[in-house]
Motif scaffolding. Structure first.
Motif, PDB file in Angstrom:
ATOM      1  N   PRO A   2       0.822  -1.216   0.000  1.00  0.00           N
ATOM      2  CA  PRO A   2       0.000   0.000   0.000  1.00  0.00           C
ATOM      3  C   PRO A   2       0.856   1.267   0.000  1.00  0.00           C
ATOM      4  CG  PRO A   2      -0.696  -1.521   1.726  1.00  0.00           C
ATOM      5  CD  PRO A   2       0.578  -2.044   1.166  1.00  0.00           C
ATOM      6  N   HIS A   3       0.292   2.324  -0.520  1.00  0.00           N
ATOM      7  CA  HIS A   3       0.980   3.606  -0.632  1.00  0.00           C
ATOM      8  C   HIS A   3       0.284   4.615   0.286  1.00  0.00           C
ATOM      9  CE1 HIS A   3       3.996   5.609  -3.151  1.00  0.00           C
ATOM     10  NE2 HIS A   3       3.298   6.708  -2.903  1.00  0.00           N
ATOM     11  N   TYR A   4       1.071   5.402   1.040  1.00  0.00           N
ATOM     12  CA  TYR A   4       0.531   6.361   1.999  1.00  0.00           C
ATOM     13  C   TYR A   4       1.159   7.726   1.776  1.00  0.00           C
ATOM     14  CZ  TYR A   4      -1.075   2.126   4.229  1.00  0.00           C
ATOM     15  OH  TYR A   4      -1.687   0.925   4.471  1.00  0.00           O
ATOM     16  N   HIS A   5       0.384   8.769   2.088  1.00  0.00           N
ATOM     17  CA  HIS A   5       0.849  10.152   1.952  1.00  0.00           C
ATOM     18  C   HIS A   5       0.803  10.815   3.323  1.00  0.00           C
ATOM     19  CE1 HIS A   5       0.706   9.996  -2.447  1.00  0.00           C
ATOM     20  NE2 HIS A   5      -0.272   9.126  -2.230  1.00  0.00           N
ATOM     21  N   PHE A   6       1.808  11.656   3.612  1.00  0.00           N
ATOM     22  CA  PHE A   6       1.946  12.321   4.904  1.00  0.00           C
ATOM     23  C   PHE A   6       1.867  13.827   4.682  1.00  0.00           C
ATOM     24  CE2 PHE A   6       3.912   8.210   4.940  1.00  0.00           C
ATOM     25  CZ  PHE A   6       3.352   7.632   6.059  1.00  0.00           C
ATOM     26  N   ASN A   7       0.655  14.344   4.731  1.00  0.00           N
ATOM     27  CA  ASN A   7       0.380  15.754   4.475  1.00  0.00           C
ATOM     28  C   ASN A   7       0.515  16.545   5.768  1.00  0.00           C
ATOM     29  OD1 ASN A   7      -0.659  15.264   1.634  1.00  0.00           O
ATOM     30  ND2 ASN A   7      -1.955  13.903   2.841  1.00  0.00           N
ATOM     31  N   LEU A   9       0.322  20.545   7.856  1.00  0.00           N
ATOM     32  CA  LEU A   9      -0.230  21.891   7.875  1.00  0.00           C
ATOM     33  C   LEU A   9       0.260  22.620   9.119  1.00  0.00           C
ATOM     34  CD1 LEU A   9      -2.162  24.036   6.725  1.00  0.00           C
ATOM     35  CD2 LEU A   9      -3.959  23.004   8.108  1.00  0.00           C
ATOM     36  N   ASN A  10       0.888  23.754   8.902  1.00  0.00           N
ATOM     37  CA  ASN A  10       1.289  24.658   9.981  1.00  0.00           C
ATOM     38  C   ASN A  10       1.254  26.059   9.397  1.00  0.00           C
ATOM     39  OD1 ASN A  10       4.041  25.911  11.617  1.00  0.00           O
ATOM     40  ND2 ASN A  10       2.345  25.100  12.773  1.00  0.00           N
ATOM     41  N   GLY A  11       0.049  26.565   9.235  1.00  0.00           N
ATOM     42  CA  GLY A  11      -0.110  27.842   8.551  1.00  0.00           C
ATOM     43  C   GLY A  11      -0.202  27.640   7.055  1.00  0.00           C
ATOM     44  N   ARG A  12       0.813  27.017   6.481  1.00  0.00           N
ATOM     45  CA  ARG A  12       0.811  26.709   5.053  1.00  0.00           C
ATOM     46  C   ARG A  12       0.708  25.197   4.865  1.00  0.00           C
ATOM     47  NH1 ARG A  12       6.261  29.137   3.433  1.00  0.00           N
ATOM     48  NH2 ARG A  12       6.593  28.698   5.604  1.00  0.00           N
ATOM     49  N   PRO A  13      -0.132  24.745   3.943  1.00  0.00           N
ATOM     50  CA  PRO A  13      -0.251  23.304   3.722  1.00  0.00           C
ATOM     51  C   PRO A  13       0.909  22.747   2.908  1.00  0.00           C
ATOM     52  CG  PRO A  13      -1.730  24.493   2.258  1.00  0.00           C
ATOM     53  CD  PRO A  13      -1.075  25.519   3.146  1.00  0.00           C
ATOM     54  N   PHE A  14       1.289  21.529   3.234  1.00  0.00           N
ATOM     55  CA  PHE A  14       2.262  20.780   2.445  1.00  0.00           C
ATOM     56  C   PHE A  14       1.595  19.473   2.060  1.00  0.00           C
ATOM     57  CE2 PHE A  14       5.233  17.221   2.293  1.00  0.00           C
ATOM     58  CZ  PHE A  14       6.028  17.606   1.234  1.00  0.00           C
ATOM     59  N   ARG A  15       1.338  19.311   0.777  1.00  0.00           N
ATOM     60  CA  ARG A  15       0.719  18.082   0.301  1.00  0.00           C
ATOM     61  C   ARG A  15       1.803  17.134  -0.186  1.00  0.00           C
ATOM     62  NH1 ARG A  15      -3.973  17.238  -4.211  1.00  0.00           N
ATOM     63  NH2 ARG A  15      -4.258  15.046  -3.717  1.00  0.00           N
ATOM     64  N   ASP A  16       1.850  15.958   0.408  1.00  0.00           N
ATOM     65  CA  ASP A  16       2.834  14.931   0.050  1.00  0.00           C
ATOM     66  C   ASP A  16       2.374  14.220  -1.218  1.00  0.00           C
ATOM     67  OD1 ASP A  16       4.706  12.904  -0.069  1.00  0.00           O
ATOM     68  OD2 ASP A  16       3.940  11.845   1.692  1.00  0.00           O
ATOM     69  N   LEU A  17       2.895  14.655  -2.341  1.00  0.00           N
ATOM     70  CA  LEU A  17       2.492  14.078  -3.624  1.00  0.00           C
ATOM     71  C   LEU A  17       3.166  12.740  -3.902  1.00  0.00           C
ATOM     72  CD1 LEU A  17       2.482  17.325  -5.794  1.00  0.00           C
ATOM     73  CD2 LEU A  17       0.529  16.179  -4.705  1.00  0.00           C
ATOM     74  N   ASP A  18       4.353  12.546  -3.351  1.00  0.00           N
ATOM     75  CA  ASP A  18       5.101  11.309  -3.611  1.00  0.00           C
ATOM     76  C   ASP A  18       4.625  10.150  -2.746  1.00  0.00           C
ATOM     77  OD1 ASP A  18       6.676  12.581  -5.524  1.00  0.00           O
ATOM     78  OD2 ASP A  18       8.088  13.267  -3.997  1.00  0.00           O
ATOM     79  N   GLY A  19       4.491  10.404  -1.471  1.00  0.00           N
ATOM     80  CA  GLY A  19       4.087   9.353  -0.550  1.00  0.00           C
ATOM     81  C   GLY A  19       5.148   8.287  -0.372  1.00  0.00           C
ATOM     82  N   GLU A  20       4.736   7.198   0.258  1.00  0.00           N
ATOM     83  CA  GLU A  20       5.681   6.126   0.571  1.00  0.00           C
ATOM     84  C   GLU A  20       4.945   4.793   0.641  1.00  0.00           C
ATOM     85  OE1 GLU A  20       8.887   5.098   4.077  1.00  0.00           O
ATOM     86  OE2 GLU A  20       8.232   7.154   3.768  1.00  0.00           O
ATOM     87  N   GLU A  21       5.588   3.761   0.121  1.00  0.00           N
ATOM     88  CA  GLU A  21       5.026   2.418   0.227  1.00  0.00           C
ATOM     89  C   GLU A  21       5.398   1.825   1.577  1.00  0.00           C
ATOM     90  OE1 GLU A  21       6.068  -0.152  -2.993  1.00  0.00           O
ATOM     91  OE2 GLU A  21       4.945   1.044  -4.447  1.00  0.00           O
ATOM     92  N   THR A  60      -3.943   5.990  -0.790  1.00  0.00           N
ATOM     93  CA  THR A  60      -3.999   6.513  -2.161  1.00  0.00           C
ATOM     94  C   THR A  60      -5.401   6.953  -2.564  1.00  0.00           C
ATOM     95  OG1 THR A  60      -4.197   4.260  -2.975  1.00  0.00           O
ATOM     96  CG2 THR A  60      -2.005   5.250  -3.021  1.00  0.00           C
ATOM     97  N   ALA A  61      -6.430   6.410  -1.921  1.00  0.00           N
ATOM     98  CA  ALA A  61      -7.809   6.808  -2.212  1.00  0.00           C
ATOM     99  C   ALA A  61      -8.195   8.095  -1.484  1.00  0.00           C
ATOM    100  CB  ALA A  61      -8.768   5.688  -1.823  1.00  0.00           C
TER     101      ALA A  61
END
Length: 92
Positions: A2-7, A9-21, A60-61
């Motif tokens: 499975p693939h997971y993303h670690f987004n 937020l601390n004032g400005r959002p950081f969206r983890d586009l790559d993620g990690e298996e 991923t969903a």
């Protein structure tokens, strides 16, 4: 795996586009804790007066696996919490 993303937020959002298996959701929860610890230890994020720092782990969903929040507490809030826990009270 499975693939997971670690987004974050601390004032400005950081969206983890790559993620990690990772092996499973338990591994994703452990990684979320690891990331939080590394960020706070490293001093890259200042939570003093900046509001809470959040990490949101999603699959991923886009389903939420886990989330963590770190926030500085005021002295008054700490005193209130300690009083509710009876910290410092003499126990027999």
């Amino acid at each position: 795996m499975p693939h997971y993303h670690f987004n974050m937020l601390n004032g400005r959002p950081f969206r983890d586009l790559d993620g990690e298996e990772l092996a499973d959701e338990a591994a994703a929860r452990r990684m979320t804790l690891t990331i939080m610890g590394e960020v706070l230890r490293g001093g890259e994020i200042d939570i003093r007066g900046a509001g809470p720092f959040r990490i949101l782990c999603t699959d991923t969903a886009g389903a939420v696996v886990t989330g963590l929040i770190a926030e500085e507490m005021s002295a008054k809030a700490v005193a209130h919490m300690l009083a509710r826990l009876n910290v410092g009270a003499v126990q027999d």
